[in-house]
Design a protein around this motif. Structure first.
Motif, PDB file in Angstrom:
ATOM      1  N   PRO A 317       0.830  -1.213   0.000  1.00  0.00           N
ATOM      2  CA  PRO A 317       0.000   0.000   0.000  1.00  0.00           C
ATOM      3  C   PRO A 317       0.861   1.259   0.000  1.00  0.00           C
ATOM      4  CG  PRO A 317      -0.011  -1.049   2.158  1.00  0.00           C
ATOM      5  CD  PRO A 317       0.684  -1.994   1.237  1.00  0.00           C
ATOM      6  N   PRO A 318       0.280   2.413  -0.335  1.00  0.00           N
ATOM      7  CA  PRO A 318       1.061   3.653  -0.454  1.00  0.00           C
ATOM      8  C   PRO A 318       1.395   4.318   0.881  1.00  0.00           C
ATOM      9  CG  PRO A 318      -1.230   4.090  -0.974  1.00  0.00           C
ATOM     10  CD  PRO A 318      -1.121   2.606  -0.771  1.00  0.00           C
ATOM     11  N   LEU A 319       1.367   3.553   1.954  1.00  0.00           N
ATOM     12  CA  LEU A 319       1.788   4.036   3.267  1.00  0.00           C
ATOM     13  C   LEU A 319       3.036   3.269   3.669  1.00  0.00           C
ATOM     14  CD1 LEU A 319       1.396   5.626   5.897  1.00  0.00           C
ATOM     15  CD2 LEU A 319      -0.110   3.796   6.688  1.00  0.00           C
ATOM     16  N   LEU A 320       4.172   3.979   3.740  1.00  0.00           N
ATOM     17  CA  LEU A 320       5.463   3.347   4.001  1.00  0.00           C
ATOM     18  C   LEU A 320       6.006   3.799   5.353  1.00  0.00           C
ATOM     19  CD1 LEU A 320       5.342   4.393   0.769  1.00  0.00           C
ATOM     20  CD2 LEU A 320       7.358   2.946   0.683  1.00  0.00           C
ATOM     21  N   SER A 321       6.705   2.881   6.028  1.00  0.00           N
ATOM     22  CA  SER A 321       7.239   3.184   7.353  1.00  0.00           C
ATOM     23  C   SER A 321       8.622   2.564   7.515  1.00  0.00           C
ATOM     24  CB  SER A 321       6.293   2.650   8.432  1.00  0.00           C
ATOM     25  OG  SER A 321       6.807   2.865   9.728  1.00  0.00           O
ATOM     26  N   GLU A 369      14.383  -1.171   3.833  1.00  0.00           N
ATOM     27  CA  GLU A 369      15.437  -1.685   2.950  1.00  0.00           C
ATOM     28  C   GLU A 369      16.074  -0.563   2.147  1.00  0.00           C
ATOM     29  OE1 GLU A 369      13.871  -6.227   2.057  1.00  0.00           O
ATOM     30  OE2 GLU A 369      12.979  -4.540   0.969  1.00  0.00           O
ATOM     31  N   LEU A 370      15.267   0.372   1.660  1.00  0.00           N
ATOM     32  CA  LEU A 370      15.816   1.507   0.919  1.00  0.00           C
ATOM     33  C   LEU A 370      16.649   2.405   1.831  1.00  0.00           C
ATOM     34  CD1 LEU A 370      12.723   2.348  -1.301  1.00  0.00           C
ATOM     35  CD2 LEU A 370      14.934   1.473  -2.098  1.00  0.00           C
ATOM     36  N   MET A 371      16.172   2.626   3.042  1.00  0.00           N
ATOM     37  CA  MET A 371      16.954   3.417   3.997  1.00  0.00           C
ATOM     38  C   MET A 371      18.269   2.727   4.328  1.00  0.00           C
ATOM     39  SD  MET A 371      15.977   6.393   5.044  1.00  0.00           S
ATOM     40  CE  MET A 371      14.639   7.482   5.481  1.00  0.00           C
ATOM     41  N   ASP A 372      18.229   1.410   4.453  1.00  0.00           N
ATOM     42  CA  ASP A 372      19.459   0.658   4.707  1.00  0.00           C
ATOM     43  C   ASP A 372      20.441   0.814   3.545  1.00  0.00           C
ATOM     44  OD1 ASP A 372      18.553  -0.229   7.142  1.00  0.00           O
ATOM     45  OD2 ASP A 372      17.987  -2.228   6.452  1.00  0.00           O
ATOM     46  N   GLU A 373      19.917   0.824   2.320  1.00  0.00           N
ATOM     47  CA  GLU A 373      20.788   0.991   1.155  1.00  0.00           C
ATOM     48  C   GLU A 373      21.395   2.391   1.132  1.00  0.00           C
ATOM     49  OE1 GLU A 373      18.726  -0.072  -2.392  1.00  0.00           O
ATOM     50  OE2 GLU A 373      18.806  -2.224  -1.965  1.00  0.00           O
ATOM     51  N   PHE A 374      20.597   3.410   1.427  1.00  0.00           N
ATOM     52  CA  PHE A 374      21.130   4.769   1.545  1.00  0.00           C
ATOM     53  C   PHE A 374      22.247   4.796   2.586  1.00  0.00           C
ATOM     54  CE2 PHE A 374      17.504   7.831   0.078  1.00  0.00           C
ATOM     55  CZ  PHE A 374      17.445   7.180  -1.138  1.00  0.00           C
ATOM     56  N   THR A 375      21.953   4.227   3.758  1.00  0.00           N
ATOM     57  CA  THR A 375      22.895   4.244   4.878  1.00  0.00           C
ATOM     58  C   THR A 375      24.199   3.544   4.510  1.00  0.00           C
ATOM     59  OG1 THR A 375      21.052   4.218   6.446  1.00  0.00           O
ATOM     60  CG2 THR A 375      23.199   3.618   7.300  1.00  0.00           C
ATOM     61  N   SER A 393      20.274  -0.061  21.853  1.00  0.00           N
ATOM     62  CA  SER A 393      21.619  -0.217  22.377  1.00  0.00           C
ATOM     63  C   SER A 393      21.558  -1.161  23.572  1.00  0.00           C
ATOM     64  CB  SER A 393      22.187   1.142  22.803  1.00  0.00           C
ATOM     65  OG  SER A 393      23.448   0.998  23.394  1.00  0.00           O
ATOM     66  N   ASN A 394      22.351  -2.243  23.537  1.00  0.00           N
ATOM     67  CA  ASN A 394      22.368  -3.239  24.596  1.00  0.00           C
ATOM     68  C   ASN A 394      21.009  -3.906  24.795  1.00  0.00           C
ATOM     69  OD1 ASN A 394      25.071  -2.516  25.152  1.00  0.00           O
ATOM     70  ND2 ASN A 394      24.358  -0.836  26.437  1.00  0.00           N
ATOM     71  N   ALA A 395      20.182  -3.877  23.772  1.00  0.00           N
ATOM     72  CA  ALA A 395      18.866  -4.490  23.869  1.00  0.00           C
ATOM     73  C   ALA A 395      18.640  -5.380  22.674  1.00  0.00           C
ATOM     74  CB  ALA A 395      17.776  -3.421  23.944  1.00  0.00           C
ATOM     75  N   GLY A 396      17.760  -6.331  22.819  1.00  0.00           N
ATOM     76  CA  GLY A 396      17.424  -7.196  21.697  1.00  0.00           C
ATOM     77  C   GLY A 396      16.800  -6.388  20.592  1.00  0.00           C
ATOM     78  N   ALA A 397      17.293  -6.576  19.377  1.00  0.00           N
ATOM     79  CA  ALA A 397      16.793  -5.785  18.246  1.00  0.00           C
ATOM     80  C   ALA A 397      15.439  -6.323  17.809  1.00  0.00           C
ATOM     81  CB  ALA A 397      17.779  -5.852  17.086  1.00  0.00           C
ATOM     82  N   SER A 398      14.573  -5.408  17.446  1.00  0.00           N
ATOM     83  CA  SER A 398      13.289  -5.791  16.884  1.00  0.00           C
ATOM     84  C   SER A 398      13.363  -5.599  15.380  1.00  0.00           C
ATOM     85  CB  SER A 398      12.157  -4.921  17.448  1.00  0.00           C
ATOM     86  OG  SER A 398      12.377  -3.576  17.155  1.00  0.00           O
ATOM     87  N   PRO A 399      12.624  -6.392  14.604  1.00  0.00           N
ATOM     88  CA  PRO A 399      12.730  -6.294  13.151  1.00  0.00           C
ATOM     89  C   PRO A 399      12.234  -4.965  12.638  1.00  0.00           C
ATOM     90  CG  PRO A 399      10.884  -7.700  13.776  1.00  0.00           C
ATOM     91  CD  PRO A 399      11.645  -7.393  15.043  1.00  0.00           C
ATOM     92  N   ASP A 400      12.874  -4.488  11.581  1.00  0.00           N
ATOM     93  CA  ASP A 400      12.410  -3.268  10.938  1.00  0.00           C
ATOM     94  C   ASP A 400      11.029  -3.508  10.364  1.00  0.00           C
ATOM     95  OD1 ASP A 400      14.722  -2.059  11.551  1.00  0.00           O
ATOM     96  OD2 ASP A 400      15.594  -2.114   9.546  1.00  0.00           O
ATOM     97  N   SER A 401      10.246  -2.430  10.314  1.00  0.00           N
ATOM     98  CA  SER A 401       8.890  -2.539   9.803  1.00  0.00           C
ATOM     99  C   SER A 401       8.913  -2.622   8.283  1.00  0.00           C
ATOM    100  CB  SER A 401       8.060  -1.333  10.225  1.00  0.00           C
ATOM    101  OG  SER A 401       8.599  -0.151   9.684  1.00  0.00           O
ATOM    102  N   GLU A 402       7.944  -3.330   7.733  1.00  0.00           N
ATOM    103  CA  GLU A 402       7.748  -3.365   6.294  1.00  0.00           C
ATOM    104  C   GLU A 402       6.781  -2.254   5.900  1.00  0.00           C
ATOM    105  OE1 GLU A 402       9.362  -5.384   4.244  1.00  0.00           O
ATOM    106  OE2 GLU A 402      10.428  -6.282   5.921  1.00  0.00           O
ATOM    107  N   ASN A 403       6.533  -2.098   4.616  1.00  0.00           N
ATOM    108  CA  ASN A 403       5.529  -1.136   4.166  1.00  0.00           C
ATOM    109  C   ASN A 403       4.190  -1.489   4.785  1.00  0.00           C
ATOM    110  OD1 ASN A 403       7.591  -0.333   2.614  1.00  0.00           O
ATOM    111  ND2 ASN A 403       6.671  -0.823   0.654  1.00  0.00           N
ATOM    112  N   ARG A 404       3.515  -0.497   5.345  1.00  0.00           N
ATOM    113  CA  ARG A 404       2.244  -0.765   5.986  1.00  0.00           C
ATOM    114  C   ARG A 404       1.101  -0.285   5.121  1.00  0.00           C
ATOM    115  NH1 ARG A 404       2.506   1.635  11.871  1.00  0.00           N
ATOM    116  NH2 ARG A 404       3.295   3.423  10.750  1.00  0.00           N
TER     117      ARG A 404
END
Length: 404
Positions: A317-321, A369-375, A393-404
């Protein structure tokens, strides 16, 4: 002789078809015009705009940037109406949604035939209730991109709570005495970050002392901190919805004779250059960021959309996060590399386009994924690890969000 009028008519039809085809081709090949209305004139919004200029130059976009010097929702509305009411209108209008005025701007853009794209903060609840989300009732509102500010507010509180324990600022098992500064009342980002903070307060050992609005102002946060430090001498951490307010509170703590980073922990959001320097010195525990690249990502999406490669389909959908990432003492060198404007100039952002020939038209990627590529491209020698900046930081990582 009787066939001459008919032949002439056929000839004219061929001419008209040729003219229309040429006109459409010229329109498709022309550089799309984009107007970005910046909601403020702060250092952060200049970073956003400067990054957009680099991306626009690589993608051959005609970009115009207007700064709302008053920084108020109604001054924002007036500037938007002026742009959309021009005789020569832009192809695309990019702006940051604000409470009470976003719906009017979106409806006006739709009426004027200008395609609108909103980004940075969440869509206000009143706008959702009135016109829904992009492409639902307003076809010219084509997309929205936002950072997950609820998750960011929560991360910031969790990082402060964890670091306070590791530094011994609170006894094991005891709650962290925490003050908080938020932005303006008409900001969706401020509200969402506050929500994340309150979620963390419910789930973590935090003694929540008070939430104060400092309206994104460094000086206001500094002045209010002087009063709050007298009211709450036990405070061990200050959560701030922006780096600017965090730096203002930090100055007040210094003036009160306490040592930032040892007596009181600070955390902010924005990856502002001065904040990163303070992270390096140990006075600021953490700054969440990378959303300065959000405007550049919007331009990439608009470039491809203009060339017929849509960023939205049945599965997307056209809502990205996307998620914000923390800059801490452990990775601040890499983050400062990402923030270096010379690095921006050395990267050709056409490489990320699905429509420019170098990209993959059939490869749909999430905003994360696009932000990761920029980075990764901007991090230079750190590129192997740049896309894996820790979520906490020093915490369990949570997965990045997909397009919502």
């Amino acid at each position: 002789m009787l066939y001459r009028p008919a032949l002439m008519l056929v000839f004219l039809q061929f001419l008209l078809i040729g003219f229309l085809s040429t006109s459409r081709a010229a329109q498709a090949n022309s550089n799309p015009s984009v107007v970005f209305l910046s909601p403020g004139d702060t250092r952060f919004w200049h970073m956003v705009s400067e990054f957009m200029e680099e991306v626009a130059a690589d993608l051959d976009l005609d970009l115009e940037i207007l700064f709302d010097l008053d920084g108020h929702r109604y001054s924002n509305l007036k500037l938007a109406e002026n742009v959309l009411g021009r005789e020569s209108k832009p192809d695309y209008f990019v702006f940051v949604p604000k409470e009470q005025v976003s719906t009017r701007i979106l409806k006006y853009a739709n009426e004027m035939g200008v395609k609108a794209f909103t980004f940075n903060t969440g869509v206000p609840a009143a706008t959702k209730a009135s016109v829904g989300m992009p492409r639902e009732t307003l076809p010219n509102w084509i997309g929205h991109l936002e950072s997950d500010d609820v998750a960011a507010g929560r991360k910031l509180a969790v990082i402060l709570q964890q670091q306070s324990q590791s530094l011994g600022l609170v006894e094991p098992g005891q709650p962290l005495p925490l003050l908080a500064f938020s932005g303006t009342l008409d900001s969706s980002a401020a509200k969402d970050r506050q929500q994340g903070l309150m979620d963390a307060v419910e789930d973590s050992r935090i003694n929540f002392l008070q939430l104060v609005s400092a309206k994104w102002s460094r000086q206001l946060a500094k002045g209010k901190s002087r009063v709050l430090l007298q009211r709450y001498p036990q405070v061990a951490a200050i959560w701030s919805a922006s780096d600017g307010m965090a730096l203002g509170a930090l100055e007040a703590v210094k003036q009160a004779g306490k040592q930032p980073g040892k007596d009181v922990l600070f955390g902010g959001i924005d990856w502002e250059p001065e904040a990163l320097e303070t992270v390096r010195s140990g006075e600021l525990a953490v700054s969440l960021g990378r959303h300065f690249m959000g405007g550049g990502l919007v331009l990439l999406l608009l470039h491809d959309y203009h060339q017929g490669v849509d960023f939205s389909n049945d599965r997307s959908p056209p809502l990205l996060s996307y998620q914000l990432k923390p800059a801490t003492a452990e990775n601040v060198d890499m983050v400062e590399q990402i923030m270096d404007q010379q690095r921006w100039q050395s990267v050709d952002f056409r490489r990320f386009s699905r429509a420019a020939g170098s990209g993959e038209p059939n490869s749909q990627k999430s905003a994360d994924e696009l932000m990761d590529e920029f980075t990764g491209a901007l991090a230079g020698p750190y590129s192997r690890s740049a896309s894996k900046l820790p979520v906490d930081s020093n915490a369990g990582a949570s997965p990045d969000s997909e397009n919502r």
